[in-house]
Enzyme design. Structure first.
Site, PDB file in Angstrom:
ATOM      1  N   SER A  68       0.822  -1.220   0.000  1.00 20.68           N
ATOM      2  CA  SER A  68       0.000   0.000   0.000  1.00 20.68           C
ATOM      3  C   SER A  68       0.852   1.265   0.000  1.00 20.68           C
ATOM      4  O   SER A  68       0.310   2.366   0.095  1.00 20.68           O
ATOM      5  CB  SER A  68      -0.894   0.033   1.234  1.00 20.68           C
ATOM      6  OG  SER A  68      -1.714  -1.083   1.276  1.00 20.68           O
ATOM      7  N   HIS A 125       1.880  -4.328  10.207  1.00 25.51           N
ATOM      8  CA  HIS A 125       0.691  -4.531   9.368  1.00 25.51           C
ATOM      9  C   HIS A 125      -0.508  -4.977  10.223  1.00 25.51           C
ATOM     10  O   HIS A 125      -1.559  -5.312   9.693  1.00 25.51           O
ATOM     11  CB  HIS A 125       0.949  -5.629   8.337  1.00 25.51           C
ATOM     12  CG  HIS A 125       2.002  -5.301   7.320  1.00 25.51           C
ATOM     13  ND1 HIS A 125       2.028  -4.119   6.624  1.00 25.51           N
ATOM     14  CD2 HIS A 125       3.060  -6.016   6.870  1.00 25.51           C
ATOM     15  CE1 HIS A 125       3.067  -4.135   5.784  1.00 25.51           C
ATOM     16  NE2 HIS A 125       3.710  -5.264   5.924  1.00 25.51           N
TER      17      HIS A 125
HETATM   18  P1  A3P Z   1       3.696  -1.181  -7.468  1.00 28.80           P
HETATM   19  O1  A3P Z   1       3.852  -2.651  -7.330  1.00 28.80           O
HETATM   20  O2  A3P Z   1       2.339  -0.780  -7.916  1.00 28.80           O
HETATM   21  O3  A3P Z   1       4.764  -0.563  -8.301  1.00 28.80           O
HETATM   22  P2  A3P Z   1       4.878  -1.532  -0.078  1.00 28.80           P
HETATM   23  O4  A3P Z   1       5.962  -0.537   0.135  1.00 28.80           O
HETATM   24  O5  A3P Z   1       3.731  -1.359   0.868  1.00 28.80           O
HETATM   25  O6  A3P Z   1       5.405  -2.911  -0.138  1.00 28.80           O
HETATM   26  O7  A3P Z   1       4.234  -1.178  -1.494  1.00 28.80           O
HETATM   27  C1  A3P Z   1       4.966  -1.397  -2.672  1.00 28.80           C
HETATM   28  C2  A3P Z   1       4.376  -0.515  -3.742  1.00 28.80           C
HETATM   29  O8  A3P Z   1       4.788   0.835  -3.523  1.00 28.80           O
HETATM   30  C3  A3P Z   1       4.904  -0.903  -5.122  1.00 28.80           C
HETATM   31  O9  A3P Z   1       3.869  -0.527  -6.019  1.00 28.80           O
HETATM   32  C4  A3P Z   1       6.127  -0.009  -5.232  1.00 28.80           C
HETATM   33  O10 A3P Z   1       6.575   0.196  -6.556  1.00 28.80           O
HETATM   34  C5  A3P Z   1       5.605   1.276  -4.598  1.00 28.80           C
HETATM   35  N1  A3P Z   1       6.687   2.106  -4.046  1.00 28.80           N
HETATM   36  C6  A3P Z   1       7.791   1.715  -3.374  1.00 28.80           C
HETATM   37  N2  A3P Z   1       8.532   2.762  -3.044  1.00 28.80           N
HETATM   38  C7  A3P Z   1       7.906   3.867  -3.522  1.00 28.80           C
HETATM   39  C8  A3P Z   1       8.212   5.265  -3.501  1.00 28.80           C
HETATM   40  N3  A3P Z   1       9.301   5.716  -2.941  1.00 28.80           N
HETATM   41  N4  A3P Z   1       7.323   6.095  -4.087  1.00 28.80           N
HETATM   42  C9  A3P Z   1       6.191   5.646  -4.667  1.00 28.80           C
HETATM   43  N5  A3P Z   1       5.849   4.331  -4.724  1.00 28.80           N
HETATM   44  C10 A3P Z   1       6.705   3.454  -4.154  1.00 28.80           C
END
Ligand code: A3P
Length: 315
Positions: A68, A125
């Site tokens: 998320s 989480h």
């Molecule tokens: P996508 O798979 O849609 O690219 P989490 O950090 O909760 O594991 O979520 C991962 C999601 O956040 C992934 O989405 C990832 O690419 C995105 N994400 C990770 N770092 C980010 C950042 N610095 N800015 C924006 N999105 C980011």
């Protein structure tokens, strides 16, 4: 588990073994504990954390469902809270992954938290009802981030497929993953309970819980950073604003910057299961159009409509 003697451990093992377990291929399997589906690998730590953790008033707890925007929030919140200690040229985010800088309770056990400098920032989480009482009752703050479930399900599928591949396991289909997600049996779900509960809490206790949306961060990172800074009691000064501190933090924590850092390009995390780079994929709003069929979209939208809209939550 620290603080748990052999006898307790046996009781915990017995308790875990008695809980309902998910069927199907999705790995890790999940067990239903206190009305949420918890990956079995994390359950012992979740239980220990609930029983033993003592929050401090100055703690900030970052909460999310996986995929998320947790990684982003960790980098942003850490940077805002610690900006008098670190600037963008000496921040630990340049040399460590955000998940190493801000640990997850359910991955890294809490004795490590004692080593964190005050004010502590850590993440979980765990759904609101199952948080340790001391988090709910102390003056510590909670920052929650949620994301459109359509994008979350796509992101989590990519993540699990990638993890499975690196573990040399069989891939599973988006259809199966989607089904499990819609049944609420994935990643501390049902997702609708997880999100709506923190949302309600943020409305009732706005000084305790700040509720953020991934999409709002994408749209106006500066405005959202100001919100975070005010919430943690460290609003940006005029000087800081004029000096470009907000932009600096936003740039440092951007997907592009973090993804391109050497430290995030290789190596594993979270018990050496997950590649660091798999936390940084596309980071787009609306990527679901490239993956979900119209009937999947209808199905998920009707769940959102039924379970979330009554609370005033829209995506
Ligand atoms: P996508 O798979 O849609 O690219 P989490 O950090 O909760 O594991 O979520 C991962 C999601 O956040 C992934 O989405 C990832 O690419 C995105 N994400 C990770 N770092 C980010 C950042 N610095 N800015 C924006 N999105 C980011």
């Amino acid at each position: 588990i620290v603080g748990t003697n052999e006898h307790d451990q046996e009781a915990i093992d017995e308790l875990i073994a008695s809980l309902p377990i998910t069927k199907g291929l999705v790995r890790p399997a999940h067990r239903l504990y206190q009305n949420f589906w918890c990956p079995i690998t994390m359950l012992p730590n979740v239980i220990a954390f609930r029983r033993h953790f003592k929050a401090k008033d100055k703690d900030t707890v970052l909460v999310s469902q996986p995929k998320s925007g947790t990684t982003w929030l960790k980098a942003l919140a850490f940077s805002v809270i610690n900006r008098s200690r670190f600037n963008i040229s000496n921040t630990p985010l340049l040399t460590s992954n955000p998940h190493e800088v801000v640990p997850f309770i359910e991955h890294k056990l809490w004795p490590d938290l004692d080593g964190l400098a005050d004010p502590r920032v850590f993440a979980t989480h765990i759904p609101y009802p199952s948080l340790p009482e001391s988090i709910k009752q102390s003056d510590c703050r909670i920052i929650y981030i949620c994301r459109n479930p359509l994008d979350t399900v796509v992101s989590s599928w990519h993540f699990l497929v990638e993890t499975a591949r690196s573990e040399d396991q069989l891939d599973w289909s988006l259809e199966e993953h989607f089904e499990t997600f819609c049944q609420g049996q994935l990643f501390f779900g049902p997702f609708w309970d997880h999100i709506t509960r923190y949302w309600k809490e943020s409305l009732e206790r706005p000084r305790k819980v700040l509720f953020l949306k991934y999409e709002d961060l994408k749209e106006d990172i500066g405005g959202q950073l100001k919100k975070v800074a005010e919430f943690v009691g460290l609003p940006f000064t005029e000087e800081e604003e004029e000096g470009g501190v907000i932009e600096e933090i936003a740039n440092l924590c951007s997907l592009k910057t973090l993804k391109d850092l050497e430290v995030n390009k290789s190596g594993k995390l979270l018990g050496r299961i997950v590649e660091k780079r798999s936390f940084f994929r596309k980071g787009e709003v609306g990527d679901w159009v490239n993956h979900l069929t119209p009937s999947m979209v209808d199905r998920l939208n009707s769940i959102i409509q039924e379970k979330m809209r009554p609370f005033g939550l829209e995506f």
